[in-house]
Design a protein around this motif. Structure first.
Motif, PDB file in Angstrom:
ATOM      1  N   VAL A 111     -12.234   2.256  -3.054  1.00 61.36           N
ATOM      2  CA  VAL A 111     -10.775   2.145  -2.989  1.00 61.36           C
ATOM      3  C   VAL A 111     -10.408   0.672  -3.060  1.00 61.36           C
ATOM      4  N   VAL A 112      -9.140   0.407  -3.357  1.00 61.89           N
ATOM      5  CA  VAL A 112      -8.574  -0.933  -3.197  1.00 61.89           C
ATOM      6  C   VAL A 112      -7.288  -0.794  -2.394  1.00 61.89           C
ATOM      7  N   ILE A 113      -6.962  -1.821  -1.617  1.00 61.19           N
ATOM      8  CA  ILE A 113      -5.684  -1.851  -0.917  1.00 61.19           C
ATOM      9  C   ILE A 113      -4.881  -3.032  -1.424  1.00 61.19           C
ATOM     10  N   PHE A 114      -3.560  -2.913  -1.359  1.00 61.92           N
ATOM     11  CA  PHE A 114      -2.692  -3.992  -1.811  1.00 61.92           C
ATOM     12  C   PHE A 114      -1.368  -3.902  -1.061  1.00 61.92           C
ATOM     13  N   GLY A 115      -0.618  -5.016  -1.059  1.00 62.29           N
ATOM     14  CA  GLY A 115       0.652  -4.989  -0.349  1.00 62.29           C
ATOM     15  C   GLY A 115       1.345  -6.325  -0.311  1.00 62.29           C
ATOM     16  N   THR A 116       2.542  -6.288   0.257  1.00 57.74           N
ATOM     17  CA  THR A 116       3.370  -7.458   0.520  1.00 57.74           C
ATOM     18  C   THR A 116       3.458  -7.640   2.016  1.00 57.74           C
ATOM     19  N   PHE A 117       3.358  -8.866   2.482  1.00 57.84           N
ATOM     20  CA  PHE A 117       3.418  -9.152   3.909  1.00 57.84           C
ATOM     21  C   PHE A 117       4.660  -8.515   4.533  1.00 57.84           C
ATOM     22  N   GLY A 118       4.459  -7.763   5.628  1.00 59.57           N
ATOM     23  CA  GLY A 118       5.557  -7.178   6.376  1.00 59.57           C
ATOM     24  C   GLY A 118       6.012  -5.831   5.883  1.00 59.57           C
ATOM     25  N   SER A 119       5.459  -5.360   4.762  1.00 60.12           N
ATOM     26  CA  SER A 119       5.888  -4.084   4.195  1.00 60.12           C
ATOM     27  C   SER A 119       4.731  -3.080   4.291  1.00 60.12           C
ATOM     28  N   ALA A 120       4.670  -2.143   3.347  1.00 66.36           N
ATOM     29  CA  ALA A 120       3.641  -1.105   3.360  1.00 66.36           C
ATOM     30  C   ALA A 120       2.265  -1.678   3.067  1.00 66.36           C
ATOM     31  N   VAL A 121       1.243  -0.974   3.527  1.00 64.34           N
ATOM     32  CA  VAL A 121      -0.110  -1.158   3.014  1.00 64.34           C
ATOM     33  C   VAL A 121      -0.379   0.029   2.097  1.00 64.34           C
ATOM     34  N   ASN A 122      -0.818  -0.267   0.880  1.00 66.85           N
ATOM     35  CA  ASN A 122      -1.043   0.749  -0.140  1.00 66.85           C
ATOM     36  C   ASN A 122      -2.536   0.868  -0.409  1.00 66.85           C
ATOM     37  N   VAL A 123      -3.007   2.091  -0.600  1.00 72.65           N
ATOM     38  CA  VAL A 123      -4.421   2.307  -0.892  1.00 72.65           C
ATOM     39  C   VAL A 123      -4.526   3.194  -2.126  1.00 72.65           C
ATOM     40  N   CYS A 124      -5.450   2.832  -3.017  1.00 70.27           N
ATOM     41  CA  CYS A 124      -5.649   3.571  -4.262  1.00 70.27           C
ATOM     42  C   CYS A 124      -7.134   3.836  -4.457  1.00 70.27           C
ATOM     43  N   ASP A 125      -7.466   5.070  -4.812  1.00 64.76           N
ATOM     44  CA  ASP A 125      -8.851   5.414  -5.126  1.00 64.76           C
ATOM     45  C   ASP A 125      -9.043   5.700  -6.609  1.00 64.76           C
ATOM     46  N   GLY A 126      -8.038   5.372  -7.414  1.00 63.57           N
ATOM     47  CA  GLY A 126      -8.090   5.639  -8.845  1.00 63.57           C
ATOM     48  C   GLY A 126      -7.467   6.959  -9.232  1.00 63.57           C
ATOM     49  N   LYS A 127      -7.354   7.864  -8.260  1.00 62.54           N
ATOM     50  CA  LYS A 127      -6.734   9.177  -8.502  1.00 62.54           C
ATOM     51  C   LYS A 127      -5.409   9.319  -7.764  1.00 62.54           C
ATOM     52  N   HIS A 128      -5.342   8.746  -6.581  1.00 61.71           N
ATOM     53  CA  HIS A 128      -4.146   8.825  -5.762  1.00 61.71           C
ATOM     54  C   HIS A 128      -3.767   7.419  -5.279  1.00 61.71           C
ATOM     55  N   VAL A 129      -2.485   7.243  -5.032  1.00 65.40           N
ATOM     56  CA  VAL A 129      -1.983   6.065  -4.325  1.00 65.40           C
ATOM     57  C   VAL A 129      -1.228   6.558  -3.103  1.00 65.40           C
ATOM     58  N   PHE A 130      -1.602   6.026  -1.944  1.00 57.27           N
ATOM     59  CA  PHE A 130      -0.919   6.356  -0.691  1.00 57.27           C
ATOM     60  C   PHE A 130      -0.231   5.093  -0.192  1.00 57.27           C
ATOM     61  N   MET A 131       1.090   5.173  -0.017  1.00 53.44           N
ATOM     62  CA  MET A 131       1.894   4.047   0.442  1.00 53.44           C
ATOM     63  C   MET A 131       2.263   4.295   1.898  1.00 53.44           C
ATOM     64  N   LEU A 132       1.620   3.561   2.809  1.00 50.52           N
ATOM     65  CA  LEU A 132       1.821   3.764   4.245  1.00 50.52           C
ATOM     66  C   LEU A 132       2.747   2.680   4.788  1.00 50.52           C
ATOM     67  N   TYR A 133       3.960   3.075   5.123  1.00 55.33           N
ATOM     68  CA  TYR A 133       4.942   2.157   5.687  1.00 55.33           C
ATOM     69  C   TYR A 133       4.948   2.256   7.208  1.00 55.33           C
ATOM     70  N   PRO A 134       5.297   1.172   7.899  1.00 59.86           N
ATOM     71  CA  PRO A 134       5.599   1.297   9.326  1.00 59.86           C
ATOM     72  C   PRO A 134       6.750   2.281   9.523  1.00 59.86           C
ATOM     73  N   GLU A 135       6.770   2.945  10.663  1.00 61.19           N
ATOM     74  CA  GLU A 135       7.863   3.889  10.928  1.00 61.19           C
ATOM     75  C   GLU A 135       9.205   3.174  10.852  1.00 61.19           C
ATOM     76  N   HIS A 136       9.238   1.946  11.358  1.00 58.96           N
ATOM     77  CA  HIS A 136      10.440   1.117  11.275  1.00 58.96           C
ATOM     78  C   HIS A 136      10.012  -0.246  10.736  1.00 58.96           C
ATOM     79  N   VAL A 137      10.529  -0.605   9.558  1.00 58.83           N
ATOM     80  CA  VAL A 137      10.188  -1.899   8.973  1.00 58.83           C
ATOM     81  C   VAL A 137      11.108  -2.940   9.603  1.00 58.83           C
ATOM     82  N   THR A 138      10.625  -3.570  10.656  1.00 60.68           N
ATOM     83  CA  THR A 138      11.394  -4.586  11.379  1.00 60.68           C
ATOM     84  C   THR A 138      10.542  -5.837  11.507  1.00 60.68           C
TER      85      THR A 138
END
Length: 521
Positions: free
Chosen positions: A363-390
């Protein structure tokens, strides 16, 4: 070994012929693909421009600890490692962000460098009393600004001095690179990085390129899209996209000049050539322009990569499916020149992929500071955000407190704590500074500008345009375990796990060495 690395900015992968573009011809990218191995699953790491370059130069992800910022004293730098091993490195660039507060320690890592002026908001030409009445008529309100110091202001001034094709910084970059090759092509052990700001906005190219993309738009210059939702008229949207295509055609032609040079001097036989970008760009897809504010969709995250290696010329024209990522470039450059890779590097050399397509990442992960952490395995992308982006519980870790065009605010530093080293800082302690409403990075990349912050899953095979987000607990659980392992591998701070609702591994830092008096009471 000799290496040429060409780095464009904001290349939309799907605008290139080798990746299926239909609306624009890119004959020189096609030529490049015929000579190279084309990578079909290459992804960003840290976003956007300067965070991506820190990944490239250090070989590890940085977005978990830091927003836009300079190279740190403890960072490994591939051009410095090359120099220490007798390999000369030279940077030719028109990328103004290297010469601002938040990026001012990158270009000085190279043996030599040359900066070509005039791109974007470069504080270049001085015009104390411009004819604003005339200039206001020339530019669309979306990109007109008389406020000194802002990017649009400087661009309007600079653009008056870009009259001939030879005046354009993009042309000058490839002119200067040709001069380097003329002087040094018969020597060995050098690394040339040709880095152009184009096709980053504004999409300013010589008029002959725009002539190939006529529109029905009849108004002032409109080639600088906003960082926001698409709200323009259909004619305005078409005009902006036409300018991007024109700028990309300009880039393609300049790339062709380099390929011609390789042909003329038989450099294909003894010189590696790598071409990529820092990130993609939304051109109205998902009803957004640009990057940063919205989720990191495929048009931004999934980027082009072409690699020619003289020892693997028999692989020319082939493609690879293996996952690769921006930090992989650093160990690849070191491997091309037989240099050891430091322990702190988490990227993987892509050179083995030139032999066969055996994966180097699950897998690879990618993101912008303070926002979601995204993970991709080549088949799926999962975008995990904090419940509250503060900004609560959000900290930057640095010993170089600058960002973008700015120094950190004194109030930020007044609340800074000293923390124990992370596993990649070579014993260096860091300042932990809290994110604040007045933090200089906030108006550009801070949590108050993130939109559509819903945790989602995409199936890239069934839904490559990411039009149908869904949730699946089994797939998400597997990807979250993989994401958590990548965060642990990069020694992510404990508060990031808490923001994402994930259990922190035992020993996750940082350990506070000092605490502000008000926090200790």
């Amino acid at each position: 070994m000799r290496t040429v690395f060409v780095l464009f900015d904001s290349l939309n992968r799907l605008s290139l012929g080798p990746y299926g573009a239909k609306s624009i011809k890119t004959p020189n990218f096609d030529r490049l693909a015929a000579r190279s191995v084309t990578f079909d699953n290459h992804y960003v790491g840290s976003m956007p421009c300067i965070p991506a370059r820190r990944d490239m130069q250090t070989g590890r992800l940085g977005f978990m600890h830091r927003s836009w910022g300079p190279m740190e004293p403890f960072d490994n730098s591939f051009p410095e490692i090359l120099e220490a091993n007798g390999v000369y490195s030279h940077l030719v660039t028109d990328h103004l962000q290297y010469f601002r507060d938040g990026g001012a320690t990158y270009h000085t890592r190279y043996t030599t460098y040359e900066y070509l002026r005039g791109q974007h908001g470069d504080a270049w030409k001085a015009d104390v009393a411009p004819d604003w009445a005339k200039l206001k008529q020339k530019y669309h309100p979306l990109q007109y600004n008389e406020t000194r110091g802002v990017d649009q202001y400087h661009h309007i001034i600079n653009r008056q001095f870009l009259q001939e094709e030879g005046d354009y910084p993009l042309t000058k970059c490839f002119d200067s690179s040709k001069e380097f090759l003329d002087r040094n092509r018969d020597t060995d052990d050098w690394f040339l990085q040709i880095e152009t700001f184009d096709p980053h906005e504004p999409f300013n190219a010589p008029e002959r390129f725009k002539d190939s993309f006529p529109t029905d738009y009849d108004g002032p210059v409109l080639d600088w899209p906003p960082y926001g939702r698409v709200q323009e008229s259909p004619d305005e949207r078409t005009e902006i996209n036409a300018h991007y295509r024109a700028n990309l055609a300009f880039c393609d032609e300049q790339l062709g000049r380099l390929l011609d040079y390789f042909d003329e001097h038989d450099l294909w036989d003894d010189t590696a050539l790598i071409v990529s970008t820092d990130h993609g760009f939304l051109l109205g897809e998902h009803d957004w322009w640009a990057k940063n504010r919205m989720p990191i969709y495929e048009e931004i995250a999934h980027i082009p990569l072409f690699v020619h290696h003289p020892a693997h010329a028999d692989q020319a024209g082939t493609r690879r499916d293996a996952l690769t990522q921006t930090p992989d470039l650093m160990p690849t450059f070191l491997g091309l020149h037989d240099c050891a890779v430091p322990d702190e590097v988490t990227g993987q050399s892509i050179l083995p992929l030139l032999v066969d397509d055996t994966p180097i990442h699950d897998v690879v992960i990618f993101g912008t500071f303070g926002s979601a952490v995204n993970v991709c395995d080549g088949k799926h992308v999962f975008m995990l955000y904090p419940e509250h982006v503060t900004i609560e519980g959000l900290y930057q870790y640095t010993v170089m407190p600058t960002t973008l065009n700015y120094l950190f605010e004194v109030d930020e530093l007044a609340q800074a704590d000293l923390v124990a080293p992370f596993d990649f800082t070579k014993g260096a302690r860091l300042l932990r500074t809290p994110a604040m409403e007045k933090s200089p990075f906030n108006p550009f990349f801070g949590p108050q500008v993130f939109f559509d912050t819903e945790t989602v899953l995409y199936d890239l095979d069934a839904d490559p345009k990411q039009e149908t987000p869904f949730r699946d607990s089994d797939i998400e659980l597997e990807l979250v375990f993989a994401m958590r392992e990548q965060l642990r591998r990069h020694d992510a701070p404990a508060e990031l796990y808490a923001r994402l609702g994930l259990p922190a591994p035992v020993g996750a830092g940082p350990v506070l060495l000092t605490r502000q008096p008000e926090a200790a009471e």
